[in-house]
Design a protein around this motif. Structure first.
Motif, PDB file in Angstrom:
ATOM      1  N   ARG A 122      32.201  94.258 -80.409  1.00 23.12           N
ATOM      2  CA  ARG A 122      30.990  94.824 -81.013  1.00 23.12           C
ATOM      3  C   ARG A 122      31.205  96.238 -81.550  1.00 23.12           C
ATOM      4  O   ARG A 122      30.786  96.562 -82.662  1.00 23.12           O
ATOM      5  CB  ARG A 122      29.856  94.817 -79.988  1.00 23.12           C
ATOM      6  N   VAL A 123      31.870  97.085 -80.783  1.00 27.20           N
ATOM      7  CA  VAL A 123      32.065  98.471 -81.214  1.00 27.20           C
ATOM      8  C   VAL A 123      32.959  98.536 -82.444  1.00 27.20           C
ATOM      9  O   VAL A 123      32.642  99.201 -83.440  1.00 27.20           O
ATOM     10  CB  VAL A 123      32.655  99.313 -80.070  1.00 27.20           C
ATOM     11  N   GLU A 124      34.107  97.833 -82.381  1.00 28.87           N
ATOM     12  CA  GLU A 124      35.035  97.863 -83.502  1.00 28.87           C
ATOM     13  C   GLU A 124      34.427  97.237 -84.756  1.00 28.87           C
ATOM     14  O   GLU A 124      34.606  97.742 -85.864  1.00 28.87           O
ATOM     15  CB  GLU A 124      36.325  97.121 -83.136  1.00 28.87           C
ATOM     16  N   ALA A 125      33.687  96.130 -84.589  1.00 26.04           N
ATOM     17  CA  ALA A 125      33.039  95.484 -85.730  1.00 26.04           C
ATOM     18  C   ALA A 125      31.986  96.402 -86.347  1.00 26.04           C
ATOM     19  O   ALA A 125      31.844  96.478 -87.574  1.00 26.04           O
ATOM     20  CB  ALA A 125      32.399  94.167 -85.297  1.00 26.04           C
ATOM     21  N   GLY A 126      31.253  97.119 -85.491  1.00 25.74           N
ATOM     22  CA  GLY A 126      30.243  98.043 -85.992  1.00 25.74           C
ATOM     23  C   GLY A 126      30.854  99.158 -86.822  1.00 25.74           C
ATOM     24  O   GLY A 126      30.303  99.562 -87.852  1.00 25.74           O
TER      25      GLY A 126
END
Length: 326
Positions: free
Chosen positions: A26-30
């Motif tokens: 989630r963090v990297e995709a965001g």
């Protein structure tokens, strides 16, 4: 139907494998999909992860094919990026074509306020007549015959995809090499005639989808449905290609395992037809399961994939045993 009902909705989706050795959480995709400062990336955790970027607008002033001629449109194309399962990357471009209230070009502020809407300035026939004509003109995908530029959603989606793929945070080391696919789609508002879908495989990597939806509100769902469809079509395409490539090597070769193992490990868990399709159009997956039978094809490919890996592994173990005894 209201006079303001769009004449047609047009879109294009590019799908490919994210150029990264690891799937993104989630963090990297965001961070990857944060195309616009201050706008959050939408995230869905269940039943499989899905990240959707903010929507950007691209201004256009060009022509659409209309029968033997063209019609001028001015407005914006809406674009966004989707990341499914942390690995399947898509760029999406689409616009709703409406009839302009005035047959003259407005100030850009007028068009920018309506993201994903283009207005036909020229006089055109009634919606029931012009809509199907615009569909056929768009999907014909011919080079323009005249001097005026033709709406090119392909270039818009390809540029966006290239922008995301070249982000420095990506290590450019995907677990395997795969081709990308291109899905062009159209949607007409047809009331009780919808929802209906027709999928055509134009060539090895290009697909065309014709949709009929019930209401104008369903056009937003149409875009998400087509992104979901494009993702599953890509999975079928790359899995079938991997099996074909593996067949070029002998049953005792290590290459077969090297080609097929990443497909089994990284892609089979992404097959979830309709999981990310809005409820209004989820029934279309039932039609696709009947004809062309996408899940039947997928299950057949996965069974063959597992069997081929099992046989290749067994042969490798036998061969290793023979080498040890010798």
């Amino acid at each position: 139907m209201a006079a303001s009902t769009p004449l047609v909705a047009l879109g294009e989706i590019r799908s490919c494998l994210l150029p990264s050795a690891a799937a993104l959480g989630r963090v990297e995709a965001g961070e990857l999909l944060a195309l616009m400062p201050g706008r959050a990336v939408r995230w869905r955790e269940r039943p499989g992860t899905l990240a959707v970027s903010p929507t950007l607008a691209v201004g256009v002033d060009c022509d659409l094919r209309l029968g033997a001629g063209t019609a001028r449109i001015v407005g914006t194309v809406a674009t966004n990026v989707v990341l499914a399962g942390g690995r399947l990357l898509q760029s999406s471009a689409y616009t709703r074509v409406v009839r302009a209230r005035e047959r003259r070009r407005q100030a850009w502020s007028h068009y920018v306020s309506r993201v994903g809407v283009t207005e036909v300035i020229d006089r055109v026939p009634e919606r029931a007549t012009v809509g199907p004509t615009l569909v056929e003109g768009y999907l014909a995908d011919r080079p323009p015959a005249g001097e005026e530029p033709i709406l090119d959603l392909s270039s818009i989606s390809e540029r966006l995809l290239a922008r995301i793929r070249s982000v420095p945070a990506l290590d450019q080391e995907p677990p395997m090499r795969t081709a990308g696919t291109r899905l062009r789609w159209t949607a007409l508002v047809g009331g009780s005639a919808g929802p209906r879908v027709e999928l055509v495989l134009d060539d090895e990597f290009t697909r065309s989808v014709r949709l009929i939806v019930r209401t104008e509100e369903d056009l937003t769902a149409a875009q998400r449905f087509c992104e979901d469809l494009a993702a599953h079509d890509w999975l079928l395409t790359v899995t079938a290609a991997a099996l074909e490539q593996a067949d070029r090597f002998g049953s005792l070769s290590r290459e077969r395992l090297d080609i097929l193992s990443p497909v089994l490990e990284y892609f089979t868990g992404l097959w979830m037809p309709g999981a990310h399709t809005p409820a209004a159009l989820r029934a279309l997956w039932r039609d696709l399961q009947s004809d062309p039978g996408m899940s039947r094809q997928w299950n057949t490919l996965v069974d063959r994939l597992r069997d081929t890996i099992a046989v290749a592994t067994l042969n490798a173990l036998r061969n290793k045993g023979f080498d040890s005894e010798w």
